[in-house]
Structure formats: structure tokens, C-alpha cells
Design a protein around this motif. Sequence first.
Motif, PDB file in Angstrom:
ATOM      1  N   THR A   1       0.871  -1.174   0.000  1.00  0.00           N
ATOM      2  CA  THR A   1       0.000   0.000   0.000  1.00  0.00           C
ATOM      3  C   THR A   1       0.903   1.218   0.000  1.00  0.00           C
ATOM      4  N   PHE A   2       0.618   2.167  -0.885  1.00  0.00           N
ATOM      5  CA  PHE A   2       1.442   3.367  -1.024  1.00  0.00           C
ATOM      6  C   PHE A   2       0.624   4.606  -0.681  1.00  0.00           C
ATOM      7  N   MET A   3       1.324   5.608  -0.149  1.00  0.00           N
ATOM      8  CA  MET A   3       0.717   6.925   0.016  1.00  0.00           C
ATOM      9  C   MET A   3       1.758   7.989  -0.299  1.00  0.00           C
ATOM     10  N   ALA A   4       1.319   9.040  -0.992  1.00  0.00           N
ATOM     11  CA  ALA A   4       2.238  10.108  -1.401  1.00  0.00           C
ATOM     12  C   ALA A   4       1.412  11.315  -1.818  1.00  0.00           C
ATOM     13  N   TYR A   5       1.289  12.285  -0.934  1.00  0.00           N
ATOM     14  CA  TYR A   5       0.441  13.443  -1.236  1.00  0.00           C
ATOM     15  C   TYR A   5       1.257  14.719  -1.427  1.00  0.00           C
ATOM     16  N   PRO A   6       0.969  15.466  -2.511  1.00  0.00           N
ATOM     17  CA  PRO A   6       1.600  16.781  -2.686  1.00  0.00           C
ATOM     18  C   PRO A   6       0.867  17.851  -1.889  1.00  0.00           C
ATOM     19  N   TRP A   7       1.424  19.058  -1.902  1.00  0.00           N
ATOM     20  CA  TRP A   7       0.755  20.189  -1.272  1.00  0.00           C
ATOM     21  C   TRP A   7      -0.552  20.516  -2.001  1.00  0.00           C
ATOM     22  N   ARG A   8      -1.460  21.130  -1.275  1.00  0.00           N
ATOM     23  CA  ARG A   8      -2.685  21.647  -1.894  1.00  0.00           C
ATOM     24  C   ARG A   8      -2.382  23.058  -2.414  1.00  0.00           C
TER      25      ARG A   8
END
Length: 267
Positions: A233-240
Motif C-alpha cells: 500500500t502506497f501513500m504520497a500526497y503533494p501540497w494543496r
Amino acid sequence: MSGEIIGANGLRYYDLSNPWGHGIPQWPSSANLEFRTLKFLAKDGIYVQQMEGIMHRSTHMDAPIHVTENTGTLTDFESWRFFGTGVAVSIPKGRWEVITPEDLEAATPRIEPGDIVMINTGSHHNLGDNDDYYAYSPGLYIDAAQWLVDRGVKLVGIDVQALDHPLGTKLIDHGTGPSQPWLMDEYKAQTGCDVMEDFPLWEPSHKTLLLNGVPGIENIGGDLDLVTGKRCTFMAYPWRWPEGDGCVIRVVAIIDPEQKFRIESGE
């Protein structure tokens, strides 16, 4: 800190990001990163730094506007694309080699529709202020990028200098290049071929992936070897960041070795 982290719930966590900050190597000809310390604990009771630089540095992702005018920014990607199950696959490649659709089709675990895909070429071991990483790396080109779009993947990360093969960038006579014109003569001497005939397109992997809504993460590294060959399972969020053309990103892989927990993902 690097290496496997075991959470209180028994899940294994792996950081697939390279360090970011002062002194970290960046793509040739890009603006440098500068830091200033504005507040000190001994004098002010708080510690505050100021940074000036570009976001296209170390492990980061691009938005469509980075390569094509009048297209989407960071916030135009759907948020569901940044979390979910997928695979980290080994596709070992050397100097200037191209990742092909056949490589992706044969990868294990099998790349399935809806997967997040992390590609390990082995290039992250060369990370540094050197030509091996930036000028001579392997990479994706248009055919492999189109295969990933056609397969219906939701996000792609790769452990090389860019979403595109270095000879599909402005290092040679593309776009605002050539910024490293000697590479064209080196390619001719090594292969006997004209680099502009073999790599006629400028950043086609960027355009193929991003303009089809598939986020692309460059400079994957960290604990990538520890999860390669596994479904995670991967997670990788950029800035809003509504105007953002790219963003530094923290990429984490999670493995549940005993399958005690169910982590849902999807649209």
C-alpha cells in the motif's frame, strides 16, 4: 532514519523518498536551493528557517502545467490517485537503456489496472551530483509511458532523474537545450546512431502520463530495495497548491505481513 519501521499495529513502513534540503543534488541547470535562519532558540526562543528555490528537487512530482501550457496544476489531480495498493517492480537498466512495454509486461508482481507502480532500475544507488545519475541514467520513453496509461495505473514513481529518459530532455537539442551538448557526440560515438533520430521527442513520458491524469514521481529512492518485488500500500500526497507546477513529496510504502488489517483504496 531509514530502513523498515514496525508500527504498533504490526504494519511495516518504508520511506521511498530521498532526503530533501540544502546540499541535495538537483537536475542540471535548475535553480539552486537557499536557506536562511531567521530565528535562533538561544536568542528568540524559537527556530525559524526561510527557503528559496524550486520544487523540482529530490523526490518530487510534476503537474501537467510543468510541460504543457494551459493544462492542469497540482490540485487538478484526483486525490484518490495518491493512496492505494500497487507494486514495486525491478526493471534493472544501465547507461542510457530504455524501459520498454515488454519490461513492464514481464515485471513481477504483475502490474494490474488501478495499481500504483514504483519502478526500481537500480539507478537510485547512483544518486549524487554526478553524470551517472543525471546524464547517463536509463529511463522511460513514450512507448512505456503509453503502456502504463493503457494498463490503467493510477500513479507512477521511478528511481531516475526524471519521468523521461535523459536523452528525451533538454540535456540535448530539445526544448531550451542543449544544456549538455557533448552528450550528443558521446551517444554517436557509443552507438553509431544519431541521438535525435533515436530520441526525437521532448519529454514524451511527462506528457503521456501527466496529460492522461497519471501523476509521476521522480527520484524515488530511500528504502525502495526493501519493497521491490512486493505488493504494497502506497501513500504520497503533494501540497494543496492551486498554482503548483510540481511539489516535493514524501512517499511511504506499507506492508502488512500477517494480513491482519485491510487498507481500502480506490476512487
